[in-house]
Design a protein around this motif. Structure first.
Motif, PDB file in Angstrom:
ATOM      1  N   GLN A 316      23.988   5.026  78.180  1.00 52.84           N
ATOM      2  CA  GLN A 316      23.669   5.780  76.953  1.00 52.84           C
ATOM      3  C   GLN A 316      22.356   5.295  76.340  1.00 52.84           C
ATOM      4  O   GLN A 316      21.566   6.088  75.833  1.00 52.84           O
ATOM      5  CB  GLN A 316      24.800   5.643  75.930  1.00 52.84           C
ATOM      6  N   TRP A 320      18.995   7.479  75.562  1.00 49.51           N
ATOM      7  CA  TRP A 320      18.497   7.513  74.180  1.00 49.51           C
ATOM      8  C   TRP A 320      17.040   7.023  74.128  1.00 49.51           C
ATOM      9  O   TRP A 320      16.194   7.610  73.448  1.00 49.51           O
ATOM     10  CB  TRP A 320      19.378   6.631  73.294  1.00 49.51           C
ATOM     11  N   HIS A 323      14.497   9.627  74.983  1.00 51.22           N
ATOM     12  CA  HIS A 323      14.161  10.558  73.890  1.00 51.22           C
ATOM     13  C   HIS A 323      13.185   9.909  72.917  1.00 51.22           C
ATOM     14  O   HIS A 323      12.244  10.550  72.441  1.00 51.22           O
ATOM     15  CB  HIS A 323      15.429  11.023  73.174  1.00 51.22           C
ATOM     16  N   ASN A 324      13.399   8.619  72.640  1.00 50.39           N
ATOM     17  CA  ASN A 324      12.453   7.928  71.740  1.00 50.39           C
ATOM     18  C   ASN A 324      11.070   7.796  72.374  1.00 50.39           C
ATOM     19  O   ASN A 324      10.049   7.890  71.697  1.00 50.39           O
ATOM     20  CB  ASN A 324      13.008   6.555  71.354  1.00 50.39           C
ATOM     21  N   PHE A 337      19.619   4.177  67.793  1.00 47.56           N
ATOM     22  CA  PHE A 337      20.610   4.439  68.853  1.00 47.56           C
ATOM     23  C   PHE A 337      21.999   4.650  68.248  1.00 47.56           C
ATOM     24  O   PHE A 337      22.444   3.895  67.396  1.00 47.56           O
ATOM     25  CB  PHE A 337      20.636   3.241  69.808  1.00 47.56           C
TER      26      PHE A 337
END
Ligand SMILES: Cc1cc2nc3c(=O)[nH]c(=O)nc-3n(C[C@H](O)[C@H](O)[C@H](O)COP(=O)(O)OP(=O)(O)OC[C@H]3O[C@@H](n4cnc5c(N)ncnc54)[C@H](O)[C@@H]3O)c2cc1C
Length: 445
Positions: A316, A320, A323-324, A337
């Protein structure tokens, strides 16, 4: 120096693969570097070491994982150092590569907690290489004991999920496989001990799960020594803090993890377990454009609590972070997160497992937990071929109780090994998918 990559990801484990996939989906130019040419599924390493499944079920070539991701290039190389300020990594063959953003997802290494003799004599279980070495060691031991009427004593150190799963599988091999394919008499000379300084197995689980696991392990013959630490590992056994000594030819170390050399040499401030205390958005503190993910990081949940070193956290976090990173590249804003806690589970043996599902920890024990464990691990395995191989092995071994085959992965003693120049030194030298099953007589290959 090649600096055409927007992102360099070091490590093709759960975290690195998840990050690179998500970035690749968006066409970000990624270089994924791993010292192995394959992604390994650590939760099933103990099944390789105990010959329940073959290596090719749990290891998948990284180039196969990324074959449809045109902007992701895979490089097989070991990274020896990282310069977080310049965003460069240097490989052991002397290449320096630069990205705009670095992702360090290099996992962890066994933590022997300075226990004398542990690093020298114990078998860790953190990689395919570790698993095949342990499997080969077990095979040799059994064959020797068969020849010379010796004892087969195995001590597993660490009563967490890895230790419980390993000890349970070994004891069941004695019960179902050694008894049948060697002799009941040899099986009577085999012992599996599980030792931990904490008083119960599966410390992170509920009391009910702990009691279930301890009872099942006892039933299959695992000798539990809980609440006493290991003070020394020797070639002939382990010394315990209460002054006793357990003779053993094989000691398996499932006693903990810490960050490896690349992280300790990165110049980033290290927290618990030598890991990097990342910020809520998964970036390393005090430096721009560096993310640390998975087992190499101390990652926190929404409330600021440190999350455990789990595949689900790594996976996960990888997604995440991607995307950052995309936000970084496009001038957007990074988000903290958010971890979706699906709970945890551990296999204890055939038809026996414990599961505590979801944030509310809905508890399952026994057959239902066992079937859930199989389904979850099947879903998590990377690659259709890997899933089919694992499913077939499990059907054969667990469900159909089909007769086992004896698989020997290597010569039974040193002299024979020296006479066989064709034998590769390490499993990495074999193409993944063609490696033999390791060690013990197999219930599922
Ligand atoms: C035996 C065992 C059982 C487990 N069981 C479970 C379970 O049931 N459920 C669960 O959720 N979690 C489980 N875990 C934990 C889970 O596997 C880890 O949390 C997860 O693998 C961490 O992912 P990662 O990407 O951070 O690291 P890893 O998966 O370890 O990947 C790190 C990668 O980095 C590469 N690498 C390291 N150093 C370098 C370098 N210098 N240069 C290039 N490449 C490098 C390695 O080759 C590796 O491919 C288990 C772990 C173990 C060891």
């Amino acid at each position: 120096m090649d600096d055409s990559y927007q992102v360099i990801v070091v490590g093709g484990g759960f975290a690195g693969v998840a990050a690179a996939k998500e970035l690749g989906r968006k066409g970000v130019r990624v270089l994924l570097i791993d010292s192995n040419n394959y992604h390994q599924f650590q939760p099933l390493l103990y099944q390789v070491a105990t010959s329940q499944i073959g290596v090719s079920a749990i290891a998948r070539p990284l180039r196969s994982v990324f074959r449809r991701y045109k902007s992701v290039k895979v490089l097989t190389a070991k990274v020896s150092s990282v310069d977080t300020a310049r965003k460069t990594v240097t490989t052991t063959d002397g290449r320096t590569l630069r990205g705009q953003i670095l992702v360090l997802a290099v996992g962890a290494v066994p933590n022997f907690f300075n226990t004398p003799g542990a690093e020298e004599h114990a078998y860790p279980l953190y990689s395919v290489t570790d698993a095949t070495k342990l499997g080969t060691g077990l095979t040799r031991l059994l064959d020797q004991a068969d020849r010379n009427d010796g004892m087969v004593d195995v001590v597993v150190v660490g009563g967490g999920p890895t230790g419980v799963e390993t000890a349970g599988a070994m004891a069941e091999n004695v019960k179902y496989v050694v008894r049948k394919y060697f002799s009941p008499e040899l099986a009577s000379r085999c012992r599996v001990h599980l030792v931990d300084m904490v008083p119960s197995v599966l410390n992170a689980f509920s009391k009910k799960s702990q009691a279930y696991a301890a009872e099942h392990l006892g039933k299959v013959g695992v000798q539990l020594r809980m609440g006493v630490g290991v003070t020394e590992v020797r070639a002939d056994g382990v010394s315990l803090a209460d002054g006793t000594f357990i003779p053993a030819q094989i000691v398996v170390w499932a006693g903990g993890l810490k960050a490896g050399d690349l992280i300790s040499g990165s110049g980033l401030a290290q927290g618990r377990g030598g890991r990097i205390d990342v910020r809520p958005d998964l970036t390393a503190p005090d430096v721009d454009g560096v993310y640390v993910l998975g087992d190499a990081a101390n990652i926190t949940d929404d409330a600021g609590n440190k999350l455990p070193q789990l595949g689900s956290v790594a996976q996960q976090a990888g997604k995440w972070a991607a995307h950052n990173i995309i936000a970084d590249l496009n001038g957007g804003t990074r988000k903290p997160f958010h971890y979706v806690d699906k709970g945890y589970m551990a296999m204890v043996g055939r038809g026996a497992a414990v599961a505590e599902l979801g944030r509310k920890r809905y508890q399952l024990q026994g057959t239902l937990a066992f079937l859930s464990w199989l389904l979850v691990h099947l879903a998590l395995l990377s690659g259709i071929q890997q899933k089919v191989r694992a499913l077939f092995s499990w059907l054969n071994g667990y469900i159909l109780h089909s007769p086992a085959q004896v698989v020997v992965s290597g010569p039974v003693d040193r002299a024979m090994e020296d006479e066989d120049p064709a034998r590769p030194d390490t499993p990495e030298k074999l193409p993944v998918g063609e490696q033999p099953g390791a060690g013990l007589p197999s219930a599922g290959q």
